[in-house]
Design a protein around this motif. Structure first.
Motif, PDB file in Angstrom:
ATOM      1  N   TYR A  53       0.923  -0.999   0.055  1.00  0.00           N
ATOM      2  CA  TYR A  53       0.068   0.122  -0.057  1.00  0.00           C
ATOM      3  C   TYR A  53       1.020   1.227  -0.066  1.00  0.00           C
ATOM      4  N   GLN A  54       1.903   1.348   0.843  1.00  0.00           N
ATOM      5  CA  GLN A  54       2.705   2.591   1.004  1.00  0.00           C
ATOM      6  C   GLN A  54       3.729   2.521  -0.261  1.00  0.00           C
ATOM      7  N   LEU A  55       3.868   1.521  -0.935  1.00  0.00           N
ATOM      8  CA  LEU A  55       4.953   1.747  -2.314  1.00  0.00           C
ATOM      9  C   LEU A  55       4.089   2.304  -3.125  1.00  0.00           C
ATOM     10  N   VAL A  56       2.783   2.219  -3.402  1.00  0.00           N
ATOM     11  CA  VAL A  56       1.968   3.060  -4.448  1.00  0.00           C
ATOM     12  C   VAL A  56       1.981   4.371  -3.859  1.00  0.00           C
ATOM     13  N   ILE A  57       1.636   4.629  -2.649  1.00  0.00           N
ATOM     14  CA  ILE A  57       1.651   6.185  -2.269  1.00  0.00           C
ATOM     15  C   ILE A  57       2.920   6.933  -2.301  1.00  0.00           C
ATOM     16  N   SER A  58       4.000   5.989  -2.236  1.00  0.00           N
ATOM     17  CA  SER A  58       5.403   6.637  -2.135  1.00  0.00           C
ATOM     18  C   SER A  58       5.869   7.205  -3.546  1.00  0.00           C
ATOM     19  N   ILE A  59       5.296   6.358  -4.567  1.00  0.00           N
ATOM     20  CA  ILE A  59       5.492   6.694  -5.988  1.00  0.00           C
ATOM     21  C   ILE A  59       4.801   8.074  -6.308  1.00  0.00           C
ATOM     22  N   MET A  60       3.435   8.123  -6.033  1.00  0.00           N
ATOM     23  CA  MET A  60       2.960   9.386  -6.092  1.00  0.00           C
ATOM     24  C   MET A  60       3.187  10.405  -5.302  1.00  0.00           C
ATOM     25  N   ALA A  61       3.648  10.402  -4.092  1.00  0.00           N
ATOM     26  CA  ALA A  61       3.942  11.202  -3.267  1.00  0.00           C
ATOM     27  C   ALA A  61       5.450  11.976  -3.969  1.00  0.00           C
ATOM     28  N   GLY A  62       6.339  11.028  -4.534  1.00  0.00           N
ATOM     29  CA  GLY A  62       7.439  11.770  -5.053  1.00  0.00           C
ATOM     30  C   GLY A  62       7.085  12.855  -6.292  1.00  0.00           C
ATOM     31  N   SER A  63       6.015  13.076  -6.527  1.00  0.00           N
ATOM     32  CA  SER A  63       5.680  13.919  -7.789  1.00  0.00           C
ATOM     33  C   SER A  63       4.470  14.736  -7.605  1.00  0.00           C
ATOM     34  N   TYR A  64       3.376  14.572  -6.768  1.00  0.00           N
ATOM     35  CA  TYR A  64       2.270  15.421  -6.984  1.00  0.00           C
ATOM     36  C   TYR A  64       2.347  16.823  -6.011  1.00  0.00           C
ATOM     37  N   TYR A  65       3.293  16.679  -5.051  1.00  0.00           N
ATOM     38  CA  TYR A  65       3.608  17.959  -4.342  1.00  0.00           C
ATOM     39  C   TYR A  65       4.458  19.011  -4.904  1.00  0.00           C
ATOM     40  N   PRO A  66       5.591  18.655  -5.616  1.00  0.00           N
ATOM     41  CA  PRO A  66       5.906  19.718  -6.372  1.00  0.00           C
ATOM     42  C   PRO A  66       5.285  20.093  -7.642  1.00  0.00           C
ATOM     43  N   MET A  67       4.467  19.043  -8.295  1.00  0.00           N
ATOM     44  CA  MET A  67       3.527  19.375  -9.243  1.00  0.00           C
ATOM     45  C   MET A  67       2.482  20.514  -8.792  1.00  0.00           C
ATOM     46  N   LEU A  68       1.992  20.232  -7.695  1.00  0.00           N
ATOM     47  CA  LEU A  68       0.870  21.186  -7.130  1.00  0.00           C
ATOM     48  C   LEU A  68       1.551  22.431  -6.968  1.00  0.00           C
ATOM     49  N   ALA A  69       2.638  22.741  -6.326  1.00  0.00           N
ATOM     50  CA  ALA A  69       3.128  24.123  -6.061  1.00  0.00           C
ATOM     51  C   ALA A  69       3.600  24.755  -7.221  1.00  0.00           C
ATOM     52  N   GLU A  70       4.111  24.129  -8.298  1.00  0.00           N
ATOM     53  CA  GLU A  70       4.655  24.711  -9.604  1.00  0.00           C
ATOM     54  C   GLU A  70       3.355  24.994 -10.428  1.00  0.00           C
ATOM     55  N   ASN A  71       1.980  24.699 -10.100  1.00  0.00           N
ATOM     56  CA  ASN A  71       0.829  24.698 -10.879  1.00  0.00           C
ATOM     57  C   ASN A  71       0.288  26.195 -10.706  1.00  0.00           C
ATOM     58  N   PHE A  72       0.703  26.905  -9.577  1.00  0.00           N
ATOM     59  CA  PHE A  72       0.207  28.239  -9.073  1.00  0.00           C
ATOM     60  C   PHE A  72       1.422  29.262  -9.394  1.00  0.00           C
ATOM     61  N   PRO A  73       1.289  30.503  -9.647  1.00  0.00           N
ATOM     62  CA  PRO A  73       2.335  31.463  -9.991  1.00  0.00           C
ATOM     63  C   PRO A  73       2.490  31.951  -8.390  1.00  0.00           C
ATOM     64  N   THR A  74       3.520  32.651  -8.148  1.00  0.00           N
ATOM     65  CA  THR A  74       4.019  32.938  -6.741  1.00  0.00           C
ATOM     66  C   THR A  74       2.845  34.021  -6.109  1.00  0.00           C
ATOM     67  N   ARG A  75       2.334  34.972  -6.691  1.00  0.00           N
ATOM     68  CA  ARG A  75       1.369  35.847  -6.319  1.00  0.00           C
ATOM     69  C   ARG A  75       0.247  35.073  -5.538  1.00  0.00           C
TER      70      ARG A  75
END
Length: 410
Positions: A327-349
């Motif tokens: 279960y954690q293997l699946v979550i770990s693969i996703m967690a290595g990508s979706y957080y930085p994707m989310l932060a970069e998805n918005f401008p600084t403002r």
């Protein structure tokens, strides 16, 4: 590899913050007895899950309020103040009288719910702020790794919570654990959070925010809306998986009649595997692309989802460990990508507000799935089928959402 000092300082706090919030789920079988008693064990658990979900209802409110403040006055200010407030709330929960206490009764249950609501508001601000803070302090070539370090620290916080509860449940008689042992994790979490409050005071504001103050850009509602919905699209599935994992220990104990020490040990091993795996996949994502890693995780979910439906038959320590680690293997693969994707998805403002809004609304939706999981364990096959079909649909939504995720520079 390049791990920033600011990442460590922010991540330690997030780890303890997540510890404070998730020990509710780890101790839910004890909490349901003391604050939401019922003759039916399943009904008592479901009542506790509803309170678990209620706290998530107010998370978007906390994220929006503190997000606006953080986009206006700075990330560091929110990062420090939220930790201080969470320490107070968590410690107070550890000293509350119970329903059975002569000073408690219904009033104790109401107070517990109020504290959970405050905890939800604060946590709605914490992780999005830490994510924004780390992303803006990190170079573009190392965002995946640094955000993964934050995720690992969060997991260490949960791991620490599991470890504390495992030691307590293994060394205290059942009567002592039921009577007062459940209070210790709350009190300990509050004390440690006060320590982290002082650590966070040594952080500095992000260069991106400092530059934004000097040259304020107007908010583009159209861009914000697109980023918001695509952000929810990539977050909703991992949010469901994470929250479902948090409540599995209590369900295994209450429904599958597993030995509590075995369940907590298996959960502990699953989290330990995640601490190692997430930075690895974060680093790989920086090298080959975060979207590629994320989509690979979606494919793995489709492969493993149906076999996982046999979870009702799990009972031995070996079966528990195998299930938790997979279960954690699946979550770990996703967690290595979706957080930085989310932060970069918005401008600084509007980054902090956007990250907080998308993250918290995703968690709000996901918070009701533990109730579905509990119903499925009660033997309702149609609920299991609904859960499986939901995973398939959400996987498709997540894949489509990756097509619309943007990458704004800091």
């Amino acid at each position: 590899m390049k791990i920033k000092k600011s990442t460590i300082l922010a991540s330690i706090g997030s780890g303890l913050e997540y510890y404070d919030f998730t020990i509710y789920a780890l101790l839910i079988s004890y909490i349901s007895y003391h604050f939401f008693p019922s003759h039916d064990k399943i009904v008592s658990l479901i009542s506790s899950y509803l309170v678990f979900a209620i706290a998530y209802i107010v998370r978007p409110l906390g994220g929006i309020i503190f997000g606006i403040l953080g986009d206006r006055y700075g990330r560091k200010k929110i990062l420090v103040e939220v930790m201080f407030l969470m320490a107070i709330v968590t410690m107070t929960m550890g000293f509350l009288p119970t329903y059975q206490n002569s000073f408690g009764g219904v009033f104790a249950s109401i107070l517990f719910i109020i504290l959970r609501l405050f905890q939800g508001i604060l946590f709605g601000a914490e992780l999005p702020c830490a994510l924004t803070f780390i992303s803006e302090h990190t170079g573009k070539n190392y965002k995946g790794l640094n955000c993964a370090i934050m995720t690992s620290m969060i997991t260490i916080g949960v791991l620490f919570g599991n470890g504390v509860i495992y030691l307590l449940s293994s060394n205290l008689p059942n009567e002592a654990m039921q009577s007062w042992g459940w209070r210790i994790p709350f009190i300990l979490g509050g004390l440690l959070a006060f320590c982290v409050f002082y650590i966070r005071k040594n952080t500095i504001e992000t260069p991106s925010f400092v530059a934004e103050i000097k040259n304020r850009h107007p908010m583009d509602l159209k861009i914000f809306a697109k980023s918001f919905f695509s952000g929810i699209g990539i977050l909703i599935l991992p949010s469901i998986l994470i929250l479902s994992y948090l409540v599995l220990p209590s369900i295994f104990i209450a429904v599958n009649n597993c030995k509590p020490s075995d369940v907590f040990m298996a959960s502990l091993i699953g989290y330990a595997a995640s601490v190692v795996l997430v930075p690895i996949f974060g680093f790989i994502g920086d090298r080959i692309g975060k979207k590629i890693i994320y989509r690979a995780a979606l494919l793995l979910i489709l492969i493993l989802a149906y076999p996982a439906l046999s979870v009702q038959t799990i009972n031995t320590i070996g079966e528990l460990i195998l299930f938790m680690v997979s279960y954690q293997l699946v979550i770990s693969i996703m967690a290595g990508s979706y957080y930085p994707m989310l932060a970069e998805n918005f401008p600084t403002r509007t980054r902090y507000t956007g990250v907080a809004s998308a993250y918290n609304f995703s968690m709000l939706i996901a918070s009701f799935f533990p109730i579905i999981v509990a119903s499925a364990f009660k033997g309702q096959s149609q609920t299991f089928e609904f859960f499986y079909l939901s995973i398939l649909v959400l996987s498709a939504i997540a894949f489509v959402s990756t097509l619309f995720v943007k990458k704004y520079s800091d």
